[in-house]
Write an enzyme that holds these catalytic residues in place. Sequence first.
Site, PDB file in Angstrom:
ATOM      1  N   THR A  16      53.697  82.133   7.514  1.00 34.88           N
ATOM      2  CA  THR A  16      52.749  82.167   8.639  1.00 34.88           C
ATOM      3  C   THR A  16      53.070  81.081   9.658  1.00 34.88           C
ATOM      4  O   THR A  16      53.256  81.362  10.852  1.00 34.88           O
ATOM      5  CB  THR A  16      51.309  81.944   8.107  1.00 34.88           C
ATOM      6  OG1 THR A  16      51.026  82.935   7.137  1.00 34.88           O
ATOM      7  CG2 THR A  16      50.285  82.012   9.229  1.00 34.88           C
ATOM      8  N   ARG A  50      62.625  81.908   0.520  1.00 35.18           N
ATOM      9  CA  ARG A  50      62.885  82.313  -0.860  1.00 35.18           C
ATOM     10  C   ARG A  50      63.693  83.603  -0.878  1.00 35.18           C
ATOM     11  O   ARG A  50      64.526  83.819  -1.720  1.00 35.18           O
ATOM     12  CB  ARG A  50      61.548  82.564  -1.591  1.00 35.18           C
ATOM     13  CG  ARG A  50      61.040  81.378  -2.347  1.00 35.18           C
ATOM     14  CD  ARG A  50      59.745  81.703  -3.032  1.00 35.18           C
ATOM     15  NE  ARG A  50      58.783  82.251  -2.098  1.00 35.18           N
ATOM     16  CZ  ARG A  50      57.497  81.993  -2.112  1.00 35.18           C
ATOM     17  NH1 ARG A  50      57.000  81.199  -3.027  1.00 35.18           N
ATOM     18  NH2 ARG A  50      56.679  82.523  -1.234  1.00 35.18           N
ATOM     19  N   ARG A  52      65.986  86.066   1.494  1.00 30.44           N
ATOM     20  CA  ARG A  52      66.707  86.230   2.776  1.00 30.44           C
ATOM     21  C   ARG A  52      66.551  87.651   3.328  1.00 30.44           C
ATOM     22  O   ARG A  52      66.783  87.893   4.510  1.00 30.44           O
ATOM     23  CB  ARG A  52      68.200  85.947   2.586  1.00 30.44           C
ATOM     24  CG  ARG A  52      68.523  84.477   2.401  1.00 30.44           C
ATOM     25  CD  ARG A  52      70.016  84.248   2.312  1.00 30.44           C
ATOM     26  NE  ARG A  52      70.656  84.243   3.613  1.00 30.44           N
ATOM     27  CZ  ARG A  52      71.798  84.845   3.898  1.00 30.44           C
ATOM     28  NH1 ARG A  52      72.437  85.542   2.981  1.00 30.44           N
ATOM     29  NH2 ARG A  52      72.321  84.793   5.103  1.00 30.44           N
ATOM     30  N   LYS A 112      49.188  69.206   3.451  1.00 30.97           N
ATOM     31  CA  LYS A 112      48.188  68.184   3.083  1.00 30.97           C
ATOM     32  C   LYS A 112      48.150  67.914   1.585  1.00 30.97           C
ATOM     33  O   LYS A 112      47.910  66.787   1.153  1.00 30.97           O
ATOM     34  CB  LYS A 112      46.793  68.557   3.598  1.00 30.97           C
ATOM     35  CG  LYS A 112      46.328  69.955   3.251  1.00 30.97           C
ATOM     36  CD  LYS A 112      46.716  70.934   4.319  1.00 30.97           C
ATOM     37  CE  LYS A 112      46.595  72.354   3.808  1.00 30.97           C
ATOM     38  NZ  LYS A 112      46.649  73.358   4.831  1.00 30.97           N
ATOM     39  N   GLU A 197      45.623  79.373   1.895  1.00 25.84           N
ATOM     40  CA  GLU A 197      46.797  78.792   1.244  1.00 25.84           C
ATOM     41  C   GLU A 197      47.488  79.859   0.396  1.00 25.84           C
ATOM     42  O   GLU A 197      46.865  80.854   0.012  1.00 25.84           O
ATOM     43  CB  GLU A 197      46.367  77.632   0.332  1.00 25.84           C
ATOM     44  CG  GLU A 197      45.743  76.466   1.068  1.00 25.84           C
ATOM     45  CD  GLU A 197      46.682  75.883   2.105  1.00 25.84           C
ATOM     46  OE1 GLU A 197      47.747  75.374   1.750  1.00 25.84           O
ATOM     47  OE2 GLU A 197      46.359  75.956   3.306  1.00 25.84           O
ATOM     48  N   ASP A 208      41.469  71.969  -0.816  1.00 25.81           N
ATOM     49  CA  ASP A 208      42.212  71.867   0.452  1.00 25.81           C
ATOM     50  C   ASP A 208      41.465  70.920   1.407  1.00 25.81           C
ATOM     51  O   ASP A 208      42.070  70.034   2.020  1.00 25.81           O
ATOM     52  CB  ASP A 208      42.389  73.250   1.083  1.00 25.81           C
ATOM     53  CG  ASP A 208      43.107  73.171   2.414  1.00 25.81           C
ATOM     54  OD1 ASP A 208      44.327  72.952   2.423  1.00 25.81           O
ATOM     55  OD2 ASP A 208      42.428  73.274   3.460  1.00 25.81           O
ATOM     56  N   LYS A 212      42.573  67.019   2.871  1.00 23.94           N
ATOM     57  CA  LYS A 212      42.486  66.579   4.274  1.00 23.94           C
ATOM     58  C   LYS A 212      41.567  65.363   4.405  1.00 23.94           C
ATOM     59  O   LYS A 212      41.846  64.439   5.185  1.00 23.94           O
ATOM     60  CB  LYS A 212      41.982  67.737   5.148  1.00 23.94           C
ATOM     61  CG  LYS A 212      42.961  68.911   5.196  1.00 23.94           C
ATOM     62  CD  LYS A 212      42.275  70.150   5.742  1.00 23.94           C
ATOM     63  CE  LYS A 212      43.200  71.349   5.756  1.00 23.94           C
ATOM     64  NZ  LYS A 212      42.494  72.620   5.944  1.00 23.94           N
TER      65      LYS A 212
HETATM   66  P1  NAP Z   1      53.365  80.906   3.658  1.00 23.79           P
HETATM   67  O1  NAP Z   1      52.990  81.916   4.658  1.00 23.79           O
HETATM   68  O2  NAP Z   1      53.102  81.185   2.215  1.00 23.79           O
HETATM   69  O3  NAP Z   1      54.933  80.607   3.846  1.00 23.79           O
HETATM   70  C1  NAP Z   1      55.668  79.836   2.956  1.00 23.79           C
HETATM   71  C2  NAP Z   1      57.145  79.957   3.309  1.00 23.79           C
HETATM   72  O4  NAP Z   1      57.896  79.058   2.503  1.00 23.79           O
HETATM   73  C3  NAP Z   1      57.751  81.343   3.102  1.00 23.79           C
HETATM   74  O5  NAP Z   1      58.657  81.611   4.145  1.00 23.79           O
HETATM   75  C4  NAP Z   1      58.500  81.220   1.768  1.00 23.79           C
HETATM   76  O6  NAP Z   1      59.672  82.028   1.718  1.00 23.79           O
HETATM   77  C5  NAP Z   1      58.925  79.775   1.799  1.00 23.79           C
HETATM   78  N1  NAP Z   1      58.988  79.146   0.482  1.00 23.79           N
HETATM   79  C6  NAP Z   1      57.944  78.881  -0.354  1.00 23.79           C
HETATM   80  N2  NAP Z   1      58.394  78.234  -1.447  1.00 23.79           N
HETATM   81  C7  NAP Z   1      59.725  78.104  -1.301  1.00 23.79           C
HETATM   82  C8  NAP Z   1      60.761  77.526  -2.083  1.00 23.79           C
HETATM   83  N3  NAP Z   1      60.489  76.959  -3.254  1.00 23.79           N
HETATM   84  N4  NAP Z   1      62.033  77.573  -1.625  1.00 23.79           N
HETATM   85  C9  NAP Z   1      62.310  78.151  -0.444  1.00 23.79           C
HETATM   86  N5  NAP Z   1      61.377  78.697   0.366  1.00 23.79           N
HETATM   87  C10 NAP Z   1      60.109  78.674  -0.064  1.00 23.79           C
HETATM   88  O7  NAP Z   1      52.682  79.500   3.961  1.00 23.79           O
HETATM   89  P2  NAP Z   1      52.044  78.998   5.348  1.00 23.79           P
HETATM   90  O8  NAP Z   1      50.670  79.550   5.496  1.00 23.79           O
HETATM   91  O9  NAP Z   1      53.021  79.184   6.433  1.00 23.79           O
HETATM   92  O10 NAP Z   1      51.834  77.438   5.011  1.00 23.79           O
HETATM   93  C11 NAP Z   1      52.947  76.554   4.969  1.00 23.79           C
HETATM   94  C12 NAP Z   1      52.432  75.116   4.857  1.00 23.79           C
HETATM   95  O11 NAP Z   1      51.609  74.819   5.997  1.00 23.79           O
HETATM   96  C13 NAP Z   1      51.558  74.833   3.642  1.00 23.79           C
HETATM   97  O12 NAP Z   1      51.770  73.504   3.224  1.00 23.79           O
HETATM   98  C14 NAP Z   1      50.130  74.965   4.183  1.00 23.79           C
HETATM   99  O13 NAP Z   1      49.207  74.188   3.464  1.00 23.79           O
HETATM  100  C15 NAP Z   1      50.329  74.394   5.570  1.00 23.79           C
HETATM  101  N6  NAP Z   1      49.327  74.845   6.552  1.00 23.79           N
HETATM  102  C16 NAP Z   1      49.067  76.173   6.691  1.00 23.79           C
HETATM  103  C17 NAP Z   1      48.143  76.582   7.641  1.00 23.79           C
HETATM  104  C18 NAP Z   1      47.794  78.034   7.840  1.00 23.79           C
HETATM  105  O14 NAP Z   1      46.891  78.309   8.635  1.00 23.79           O
HETATM  106  N7  NAP Z   1      48.462  78.975   7.192  1.00 23.79           N
HETATM  107  C19 NAP Z   1      47.503  75.619   8.434  1.00 23.79           C
HETATM  108  C20 NAP Z   1      47.812  74.259   8.263  1.00 23.79           C
HETATM  109  C21 NAP Z   1      48.739  73.894   7.324  1.00 23.79           C
HETATM  110  P3  NAP Z   1      59.623  83.648   1.779  1.00 23.79           P
HETATM  111  O15 NAP Z   1      59.143  83.958   3.183  1.00 23.79           O
HETATM  112  O16 NAP Z   1      61.019  84.099   1.565  1.00 23.79           O
HETATM  113  O17 NAP Z   1      58.652  84.062   0.731  1.00 23.79           O
HETATM  114  N1  HSE Z   2      44.108  77.120   4.235  1.00 23.53           N
HETATM  115  C1  HSE Z   2      43.799  76.135   5.227  1.00 23.53           C
HETATM  116  C2  HSE Z   2      42.442  76.449   5.813  1.00 23.53           C
HETATM  117  C3  HSE Z   2      44.848  76.142   6.290  1.00 23.53           C
HETATM  118  O1  HSE Z   2      41.954  77.568   5.617  1.00 23.53           O
HETATM  119  O2  HSE Z   2      41.848  75.583   6.443  1.00 23.53           O
HETATM  120  C4  HSE Z   2      44.677  75.023   7.291  1.00 23.53           C
HETATM  121  O3  HSE Z   2      44.929  73.789   6.704  1.00 23.53           O
END
Ligand code: NAP
Ligand code: HSE
Length: 441
Positions: A16, A50, A52, A112, A197, A208, A212
């Site tokens: 995301t 994870r 490609r 976080k 998450e 979570d 924070k």
């Molecule tokens: P996500 O959609 O689950 O994406 C995770 C990505 O990381 C995917 O591309 C996955 O690969 C890759 N990945 C996961 N584990 C891996 C590993 N061991 N080796 C290689 N690649 C790996 O997560 P997200 O929502 O983008 O969140 C990412 C981070 O940002 C987290 O720490 C989350 O807490 C933080 N965050 C998220 C938000 C939000 O609104 N979503 C807001 C603030 C902070 P694949 O695509 O190939 O599966």
């Molecule tokens: N899962 C988190 C939330 C993403 O819903 O607030 C932002 O840190």
Amino acid sequence: MSDCKTLGIGLAGFGTVGSGVWNTIEKNGELISERTGKDVSLGITKILVRDRNKTRATKSAVPKEILTTDWHELVQDPSVDIVVELIGGTTDAFEIVAASLLAKKPVVTGNKALLAERGVELFAISRKMATPIFFEAAIAGGIPIVKTVQDSFVGNQIHSFTGIINGTSNYILEQMTLRGIDYPTALQEAQDLGYAEADPALDVNGWDAAHKAILLATLAYGFPIDPQNIYVTGIEQVRPADINFSKSLGYVIKLLAIVRERECGAVELRVQPSFISNKHILAAVNGVFNAVAVNADAAGESLFYGAGAGQGPTASSVVADLVEAARAFTHTSRHRGFLPYRESGTLVPIEETTTAYYVRLDVTDQIGVVASIANVLAKHEIGISGTHSPVDSTNPDAEFVDMVFLLHTCPFGQLTKALQEIEALDCINSAPVVFRIENLG
Ligand code: NAP
Ligand code: HSE
């Protein structure tokens, strides 16, 4: 000949947020470059995933040759100057961040959990290597609260933060309230919208938000905080009956993070579902929106409000950090991070924190049940401000009913002791559910 330098970004994680970073740089690259400084532009040169072969929902095509599944390759790639960690979790993410810092590559992360659980280790490496970690996206998504606390409030003593800092749980509570949908449906929607998450348990069990809150407290009070020492409950226990009851009394239920420094210097830090007045400004923070109210000695009260999760808002914070990291390559910039100006500090034991309470009990409907509960509360010197047993119109003769008590202000430890005794009564069928009633002024 142009003397513009392109700084290479290694993007670890392309879900995301990672794809949001790609889209933002694609769309606003020129503008970002102008604002970064005429001599610098940003380009993503390596991406860790994870799988490609997964189809990527980016607005422009991603060259397959820049994708890798080996994080060492990303960190060691000479084209990578700055590493962005967006894979989540605390194991591989730790290795990636530590290795990047050791290679003197600045890190931007939105993780976080990683910083709250292992930030002390990582910031030690960061200091040793004089290589910064930026983490605006780790708290409250698109709200620029980290830089605000680090920079704008640097001359203040911060008395407290009161925050709605988990978008997923706030979205779920709002949808249950407005549309009357059930909890699993609302959670699925939040996942589909990219708010949750990878492990959504962290969103709904309060952790979570707690991660924070730990980061906010560390920024403000400058000492490391062990997550094991803080009290956290989430929204899993909130039922439609609680929502209806809170409404009828002029409250709304919010998952609140409270970080508050006492006069003695000890810090109260807790995350709990709480009743707040429906007239309070935080009651209007709905859906995925977050808000952080800051009370500081010079600035007084400030409120920061915005989208707390989701692709665009979070990418906005990541890109802001990337620009700051890029500027550090070309202009002198101070080192940032947790500012450890205290070796240690004291947290207020949860037993000593004081509010009024809403308690829901699952009771057997029999004569004397209210009296036996009231007796225990009286023995523990806890006053009752109201009690109610909502009748289930679909089953008016039910043997087991919900009974709610509104209790006067007392220390949490005093309440816990009374509830242990109440839970042991024959007429009580499961553990009491407790929400705080916060008087936010
Ligand atoms: P996500 O959609 O689950 O994406 C995770 C990505 O990381 C995917 O591309 C996955 O690969 C890759 N990945 C996961 N584990 C891996 C590993 N061991 N080796 C290689 N690649 C790996 O997560 P997200 O929502 O983008 O969140 C990412 C981070 O940002 C987290 O720490 C989350 O807490 C933080 N965050 C998220 C938000 C939000 O609104 N979503 C807001 C603030 C902070 P694949 O695509 O190939 O599966
Ligand atoms: N899962 C988190 C939330 C993403 O819903 O607030 C932002 O840190």
